[in-house]
Design a protein around this motif. Structure first.
Motif, PDB file in Angstrom:
ATOM      1  N   GLN A 101       0.906  -1.383   0.018  1.00 46.58           N
ATOM      2  CA  GLN A 101       0.043  -0.017  -0.088  1.00 46.58           C
ATOM      3  C   GLN A 101       0.790   1.208   0.040  1.00 46.58           C
ATOM      4  O   GLN A 101       2.122   1.292   0.427  1.00 46.58           O
ATOM      5  N   PRO A 102       0.484   2.311  -0.697  1.00 45.89           N
ATOM      6  CA  PRO A 102       1.229   3.706  -0.379  1.00 45.89           C
ATOM      7  C   PRO A 102       1.270   4.157   0.893  1.00 45.89           C
ATOM      8  O   PRO A 102       0.375   3.933   1.738  1.00 45.89           O
ATOM      9  N   MET A 114      14.462  -3.694   3.294  1.00 44.65           N
ATOM     10  CA  MET A 114      14.798  -2.999   2.013  1.00 44.65           C
ATOM     11  C   MET A 114      13.918  -1.847   1.323  1.00 44.65           C
ATOM     12  O   MET A 114      14.586  -0.728   1.031  1.00 44.65           O
ATOM     13  N   GLN A 115      12.737  -1.979   1.705  1.00 47.84           N
ATOM     14  CA  GLN A 115      11.660  -0.837   1.454  1.00 47.84           C
ATOM     15  C   GLN A 115      12.078   0.182   2.330  1.00 47.84           C
ATOM     16  O   GLN A 115      12.090   1.425   2.013  1.00 47.84           O
ATOM     17  N   THR A 116      12.338   0.030   3.674  1.00 48.01           N
ATOM     18  CA  THR A 116      12.414   0.830   4.629  1.00 48.01           C
ATOM     19  C   THR A 116      13.726   1.742   4.244  1.00 48.01           C
ATOM     20  O   THR A 116      13.903   2.983   4.326  1.00 48.01           O
ATOM     21  N   GLN A 117      14.858   1.070   3.868  1.00 45.77           N
ATOM     22  CA  GLN A 117      16.351   1.575   3.380  1.00 45.77           C
ATOM     23  C   GLN A 117      16.063   2.588   2.220  1.00 45.77           C
ATOM     24  O   GLN A 117      16.583   3.526   2.201  1.00 45.77           O
ATOM     25  N   ALA A 118      15.255   2.000   1.354  1.00 44.41           N
ATOM     26  CA  ALA A 118      15.184   2.705   0.189  1.00 44.41           C
ATOM     27  C   ALA A 118      14.231   3.839   0.255  1.00 44.41           C
ATOM     28  O   ALA A 118      14.423   5.124  -0.200  1.00 44.41           O
ATOM     29  N   SER A 119      13.289   3.988   1.124  1.00 43.53           N
ATOM     30  CA  SER A 119      12.431   5.102   1.368  1.00 43.53           C
ATOM     31  C   SER A 119      13.246   6.082   2.292  1.00 43.53           C
ATOM     32  O   SER A 119      13.066   7.318   2.033  1.00 43.53           O
TER      33      SER A 119
END
Length: 152
Positions: free
Chosen positions: A82-83, A130-135
Motif C-alpha cells: 500500500q502507499p 529493503m523498502q525502509t532503506q529505500a524510503s
C-alpha cells in the motif's frame, strides 16, 4: 459300545478334526470369531474405505496448521504494498507472526513446510527492511546530509 446313545453333535466332535480357526487360535478367540464373522465382515467392509480417507485427512489437518499462517503473511505483505505503509506496525506484526509460528509443532515428515513458512516470514522481513532503506534514501535531503561517498 455305550449303554447310552451318543448325540449327533458328540459323534461329529469326536470323529471330525478340530475346526480350522481352533488349529491356529486359542479356543475362546476362535469361538468368538466364528460367532462374530458377520459383524467382522461388516466392520472390515466399513474400514477399507476409511483406510483410504483417513491418511489424506490427517495430511490435510497437519498441513493446515502451517498453511493457515500463510494467509496472515499474505495480508501483511499486501499491507506493505500500500502507499505509505506503517512499516513499524508491519514489522511488529511480522515479529509476532514469527513468534507464533515458532510454537507450531508438526510431525517430522511435515517439518519442511514449517521451515519454509519460517523462511518466507524472514524473507518478507528482509523485503520490509529493503523498502525502509529505500524510503530513507529517497526522503534524505542531499543539501543537509553530508556526502559520504568516496572521492573519485
Amino acid at each position: 459300545s455305550s449303554e447310552l446313545p451318543v448325540a449327533q453333535e458328540g459323534v461329529r466332535a469326536i470323529n471330525e478334526p478340530s475346526p480350522w480357526l481352533q488349529r491356529y487360535l486359542p479356543f475362546w478367540l476362535a469361538n468368538l470369531v466364528e460367532r462374530m464373522w458377520l459383524v467382522l465382515g461388516v466392520l472390515l467392509a466399513f474400514m477399507l474405505p476409511l483406510s483410504r480417507i483417513v491418511p489424506p485427512l490427517y495430511q490435510f489437518r497437519v498441513r493446515s496448521r502451517v498453511f493457515k499462517w500463510y494467509g496472515r503473511l499474505r495480508a501483511v505483505e499486501h499491507e506493505m504494498e500500500q502507499p505509505d505503509p506503517d512499516r513499524a506496525g508491519i514489522r511488529a506484526e511480522l515479529e509476532e507472526l514469527s513468534r507464533k509460528v515458532e510454537k507450531i509443532t508438526v510431525p517430522l515428515s511435515y517439518a519442511d513446510e514449517l521451515y519454509a513458512l519460517r523462511s518466507h516470514i524472514h524473507w518478507v522481513l528482509q523485503k520490509l527492511d529493503m523498502q525502509t532503506q529505500a524510503s530513507a534514501r529517497t526522503t534524505r535531503d542531499p543539501v543537509t546530509e553530508p556526502d559520504t561517498s568516496p572521492a573519485a
